[in-house]
Design a protein around this motif. Sequence first.
Motif, PDB file in Angstrom:
ATOM      1  N   UNK A 170       0.860  -1.075   0.319  1.00  0.00           N
ATOM      2  CA  UNK A 170      -0.123   0.150   0.087  1.00  0.00           C
ATOM      3  C   UNK A 170       0.850   0.876   0.187  1.00  0.00           C
ATOM      4  N   UNK A 171       0.279   2.064  -0.581  1.00  0.00           N
ATOM      5  CA  UNK A 171       0.963   3.720  -0.698  1.00  0.00           C
ATOM      6  C   UNK A 171      -0.021   4.637  -0.465  1.00  0.00           C
ATOM      7  N   UNK A 172      -0.400   5.822   0.273  1.00  0.00           N
ATOM      8  CA  UNK A 172      -1.037   6.425  -0.421  1.00  0.00           C
ATOM      9  C   UNK A 172      -1.112   7.400  -1.057  1.00  0.00           C
ATOM     10  N   UNK A 173       0.352   7.538  -2.071  1.00  0.00           N
ATOM     11  CA  UNK A 173       0.049   8.240  -3.038  1.00  0.00           C
ATOM     12  C   UNK A 173       2.072   7.164  -4.322  1.00  0.00           C
ATOM     13  N   UNK A 174       2.204   8.255  -4.811  1.00  0.00           N
ATOM     14  CA  UNK A 174       3.589   8.256  -5.473  1.00  0.00           C
ATOM     15  C   UNK A 174       4.605   8.527  -4.666  1.00  0.00           C
TER      16      UNK A 174
END
Length: 874
Positions: A170-174
């Motif tokens: 998982x990543x919130x954004x780049x």
Amino acid sequence: MKTTSQIRQSFLDFFHSKGHTVVESSSLVPENDPTLLFTNAGMNQFKDVFLGLEKRPYTRATTAQRCVRAGGKHNDLENVGYTARHHTFFEMMGNFSFGDYFKRDAIQFGWEFLTSPEWLGLPKEKLYVTVYETDDEAYDIWHTLVGVPAEHIIRIGDNKGAPYASDNFWAMGDTGPCGPCTEIFYDHGEKYWGGLPGTPEEDGDRYIEVWNIVFMQFNRLADGTMEKLPKPSVDTGMGLERMTAVMQHVNSNYETDIFQTLIKTTAELLGVKDLDNKSLRVIADHIRSCSYLIADGVVPSNEGRGYVLRRIIRRAVRHGNLLGAKEAFFYKLVPTLAEVMGHAGEIVAQKQAFIQQTLKAEEEQFARTLERGLALLEDALTKVENKTLSGKVAFKLYDTYGFPLDLTADVCRERGILIDEAGFDAEMTAQRERAKASSNFGADYSNVIKVDSITKFVGYDHLTSEATVVGLFSQGKGVDAIQSGETAIIILDKTPFYAEMGGQVGDSGLISSEICQFNVIDTQKYGQVFGHYGQVESGELRVGDKIYAEVNATRRHNIELNHSATHLLHSALREVLGEHVAQKGSLVNENGLRFDFSQPEAITKAQLEEIERIVNCKIRENIPVIIEEMGIDAAKAKGAMALFGEKYGDVVRVVEMSAFSIELCGGTHVRRTGEIGFFKLTSEGAVAAGVRRVEAITGETTVAWIHQLQQVLQHSAELLKADNASLVEKIQQLQDKSKRTEKELQQLKDKQAALAGSELVKQAQQINGVNVVVTQLDNAEAKTLRTMVDDLKNQLGSAIVVIGSVADEKVNLIVGVTTDLTSKVKAGELVGEMAKQVGGKGGGRPDMAMAGGSEPQNLLQALNFAQEWIQAKL
């Protein structure tokens, strides 16, 4: 059966019993986070905590976070209403550990809440879990400690084409916090199609993700580097809508209690019997996102977050029209929403009146353009080639009629037609380039000024100071020295000059040394340093020189008058208009003030007078302006108002003018309100949908303004041979006389037109048995031409009338066709073709149409064309 509100509360109660602090949902507008358009996950408000940049008084937290995904990277808008689980607005239940517990406890907490009879009591055999392929620790916890069978645990690797690009990473954004995750899926049963995660059928409706635990271990930098976070942490998310569907034994979120209530209310409003209609789903979803966005300070506009809100509102309104809505309806759903959302609906209930006003105003505005835009789209859809609507048409709908691309896509989808999105993007890019070319921006030093120093600001207490030059910049680059005549930016180690912030403009003044005079025109902040922009009047200045800095005291004082008046104005606006008023922008300089704020409708004259009266009353009270620094929590407890979209540190500056105005503010102010002298509103108007602007002046500027107004009144009275007392009466007399004269003149023109019309009847030609009049009649007004054409049609009974006129070097064209002939000759089509020949455009109904042009020399050619065109049609 548990309701949505009960499930929400159960989650919070469970984690509170496990030592978690219950934290209120943050705003849908992220604080000081340029990477996000809207809050789209429960962890957004804790981002700095995970990065180690911020400390909270707790290490465990739980939330019911409202989220929106309808713009930017996370955009579910086009799927909403057409699938079982896509929403623009949703609630993400979360539990978080900030360097406290990790994988073992997080997994056990989730399993206990889901399966324990004391909580949700889901059957364990219905649950499946996934882990990141290399996360053996998580696998062992699930299998060995929790007891999940191996056949119910699925490893998911990098299945999205790049390292760490996985459904289970998982990543919130780049950039930002990220890490491996483990997910829990619920099996809705064999009657639904679909396969387990990782299989080709995973997108089906049988196995649905209900729980996701992110093991926050890394911070991904812009270059892709994975930095270990200071302390491993946990971010857990449970989609409330999905879990409610499970607990209420339905497969679609739209079958749950909240949505069913909203769907039924909408159906009753619009008289719809089919409760499975997808348009009802769209409306039920969209009223949630729109209401909460407005409650959190977003208003419809043509850019940024406001534009996304406008898109959602307009999409909902169009679906209402598809269901037969004849008038504004969307805003009427707000009371039902506030009630059905339970505790989460309190913010909607508090701001219900403002939300409804905003929605109704936007709905009515859109209704005025919807019919024309849809007519254009319908016409374009009959001419599409290869089942693709051109990007130019889609852009015209967007640019001229306010149709978002996804609204056009909705209509096209219903006809099985695609949109040339590349063509649309090209038109959008071209428009941006045109806008950019028409702008004139000065040099931007933001990325140039790099000084390993901090400027200490001493300007709250002093307007002069000795200082040292620590940096010089000229023509976009750092230099060691500047000479007489050069324009430059000076960086000092300390300064009394206020740098532009919070709407207050930067100071001007003088920087001098024994051999140099530098005129400061403006002051800006670049990171941690203040830049003094101006020109060397004489001498030379070098890095390291000792200088004397002196602020223009008169200008600073005038700015302070206007800034303090802005605070009084803000409070007065809220007192008169309502608590929904929130600052949307401001400008404070030495000449006056400008204040933008949320307000759905125009302000009445009486309201403006009351606002002005209140501000001047507070000025006459000569209230002390008390400025204190304190902790943010203490400031909020004191009732200090924070500016929308601003992020504040742990220590803030509070500006207090008795209990009437208490705001967080870093600007400069007067010592007592009496110094402001006098306050005068000078203008009020709209700057965007739902946003109004007022401008005002204070002090000596107000006195000068009143003197000028007196001079204008006196001069006007002299010209009209009246005095100030009788000036209005004299103007009324002249207006009445002018109206009588205009009426008499129009009557003469009508008589002249009737006589001319009688002559034209005699000139009518017969073309294949049809009466046709094609003629030129100069110096005739548009209204006269319309009257003449109507008279000719009545006298001739069945006829086609074409008249061209030249007045003031402009061409007027009018075409009239009796209804029995419109199947052969359409007035709008003919006048449009004629207009092209005289450098203009126009159109209208099949029986009456007008056009204009700028090439009178081609009028005869256009009339001859009309004669031939009519002959060909008949």
